[in-house]
Design an enzyme around this catalytic site. Structure first.
Site, PDB file in Angstrom:
ATOM      1  N   SER A 169      51.466  46.781  35.567  1.00 27.99           N
ATOM      2  CA  SER A 169      52.024  47.320  36.803  1.00 27.99           C
ATOM      3  C   SER A 169      53.451  46.822  37.014  1.00 27.99           C
ATOM      4  O   SER A 169      54.353  47.596  37.364  1.00 27.99           O
ATOM      5  CB  SER A 169      51.140  46.906  37.980  1.00 27.99           C
ATOM      6  N   SER A 173      50.980  51.480  43.571  1.00 29.94           N
ATOM      7  CA  SER A 173      50.595  50.273  44.291  1.00 29.94           C
ATOM      8  C   SER A 173      50.563  49.155  43.259  1.00 29.94           C
ATOM      9  O   SER A 173      49.920  49.306  42.209  1.00 29.94           O
ATOM     10  CB  SER A 173      49.224  50.462  44.940  1.00 29.94           C
ATOM     11  N   GLU A 174      51.241  48.051  43.536  1.00 29.82           N
ATOM     12  CA  GLU A 174      51.503  47.098  42.453  1.00 29.82           C
ATOM     13  C   GLU A 174      50.281  46.306  41.991  1.00 29.82           C
ATOM     14  O   GLU A 174      50.357  45.576  41.017  1.00 29.82           O
ATOM     15  CB  GLU A 174      52.685  46.185  42.779  1.00 29.82           C
ATOM     16  N   ASN A 175      49.150  46.444  42.687  1.00 30.19           N
ATOM     17  CA  ASN A 175      47.936  45.837  42.144  1.00 30.19           C
ATOM     18  C   ASN A 175      47.326  46.715  41.049  1.00 30.19           C
ATOM     19  O   ASN A 175      46.311  46.350  40.465  1.00 30.19           O
ATOM     20  CB  ASN A 175      46.908  45.574  43.248  1.00 30.19           C
TER      21      ASN A 175
END
Lengths: 232, 218
Positions: free
Chosen positions: B87, B45-47
């Site tokens: 990320s 998840s890119e967060n």
């Protein structure tokens, strides 16, 4: 060790002036510097340029500073979920610059790495590339993106010590860590402020050299934007 | 024709054991439900999560633990958390094996538009431009025709672009397509009960049909 601790948010933000550029940490409402945002609301400061991945919701996060018309420009990657934001943007009261999320995070971080610009493929061939230098390296195109120059970075961490060393909690780390490196002056509000020597040096995410002011925040609401659960 | 879950099920067949996968919002999120049991697939998840788990039980939500859609989630054993710059660093460095995302339009040369409609409120590109510019393997999950019945597989995108020459595979309610390096949508499979004629009418860009086209099996 140098003592970076200040009494509270009001003292930490006291020399933020109208027209300044601020990095404001968090992703959505996760890990936002609630105390500093509330303190800014109580000041006369306006025309702020805010670098923040999102713009909060109508009644929380940076949405609060939009309500009070203290923000002139937002530099963000995603700004949905906020009706007041939409109104101000469509009426031209608020300027908005949209930046790809990875570029945004890296431009914050680079300011703390002493790297003035970096090449990224994100946005090549799109409107994000307009006005930017394009370079070709080993057959691939990249956009040159600049490090941000922010007067202040305002971040939220979980634990910190009076020397300014920071540890973030879970995904509240998000933009807080890269931004903590990137402000000319970095203000950190933490849930728990401890004395030097109490944190494990090897577990520190942001070394205190980057942090100029630190205080223990109060009354964290930690609002959840999308409460998704499964039943037991 | 496939429904949204059907598209997700078909895409799930592209997910290989032992890989790192980033799922976008919408149909791509559904793909997680159809990854075969026993597969060791790590969701990014890119967060800032590798090893994202399902939603928490009621009462166990943690405001500090969310996904890129700002939903409360959990972590699987062995998960890791990192900052937003790292990320996207792992995305840019092509450490993530597969990216699945939605689109408004895809062109026969692999361009994608999925972030902005002129005249409508613009919410932003989020991480989409970073993902499409860097990912080595992107599958687009989308509806092939819009509500007005117009094709969204075009010779050239009409909407503002998210990335250029980056999409190699598209799965829609009608079929599965490879985008060829020289351009064109090569039909690989068709949805159950859907004719080649139907697909031809729903593809505005160049459609390439060679030999017998099998039906999608899900």
């Amino acid at each position: 060790m140098i003592n970076k601790s200040v009494k509270n948010a009001e003292e930490a933000i006291k020399d933020i002036k109208s027209g300044m550029t601020l990095m404001v940490g968090g992703f959505g409402l996760c890990g936002i510097p609630e105390n500093c945002i509330s303190a800014l609301m109580k000041t006369e400061v306006k025309d702020l340029i805010c670098i923040s991945n999102n713009a909060g919701v109508d009644d929380f996060g940076l949405g609060l500073l939009l309500q009070t018309r203290q923000i002139k420009k937002m530099i963000s990657s995603y700004v949905g979920e906020n009706a007041e934001f939409e109104r101000q943007m469509l009426s031209g009261e608020l300027e908005v610059e949209l930046v790809p999320q990875g570029t945004l995070a890296t431009r914050c971080m680079m300011a703390g790495y002493g790297i003035p610009f970096f090449p990224t493929p994100a946005g090549v061939g799109t409107e994000v590339a307009i006005g930017k230098q394009l370079i070709n390296w080993k057959g691939r195109d990249y956009l040159m993106e600049e490090a941000f120059e922010a007067d202040f970075a305002i971040v939220k961490a979980w634990k910190g010590d009076t020397a300014g060393n920071l540890i973030f909690r879970s995904t509240a780390r998000n933009f807080n860590q890269p931004m903590s490196l990137g402000g000319k002056i970095t203000i950190a509000e933490v849930e728990e402020l401890v004395e030097i020597g109490e944190l494990d040096a090897a577990q520190i995410h942001t070394p205190g050299i980057y942090v100029h002011r630190i205080f223990q925040g109060v009354n964290y609401e930690k609002r959840i934007e999308q409460r998704t659960v499964k039943r037991k | 024709m496939l429904d949204k879950d059907g598209i997700a099920k078909r895409i799930a067949k592209e997910v290989k054991d032992g890989t790192y996968v980033n799922l976008g919002i919408g149909i791509p999120t559904l793909v997680a439900n159809y990854i075969p049991e026993g597969f060791k697939v790590v969701l990014q998840s890119e967060n800032g999560i590798l090893g994202m788990g399902p939603f928490p039980f009621e009462g166990e939500e943690d405001a500090d633990l969310i996904n890129a859609g700002k939903q409360t989630v959990t972590l699987l054993k062995g998960a890791s958390i990192f900052d937003s710059a790292l990320s996207f660093g792992m995305i840019r460095a092509q450490k993530v094996d597969l990216t699945i995302l939605g689109a408004m339009e895809v062109s026969e040369t692999g361009d994608i538009a999925n972030w902005k409609i002129p005249g409508k409120m613009v919410k932003g590109m989020g991480g989409a431009m970073d993902l499409v510019a860097s990912a080595k393997n992107i599958i687009v999950a989308m509806q092939q025709v819009n509500k007005a019945g117009e094709s969204k597989l075009l010779s050239k995108c009409t909407l503002p672009l998210t990335g250029i020459h980056c999409i190699k595979k598209v799965v829609t309610e009608l079929g599965v397509y490879d985008i060829l390096p020289q351009g064109g949508f090569k039909l690989l499979e068709r949805a159950p009960g859907v004719s080649i004629e139907h697909i031809r009418n729903a593809t505005a860009g160049q459609l390439i049909v060679e030999g017998e086209i099998p039906e999608i099996v899900i």
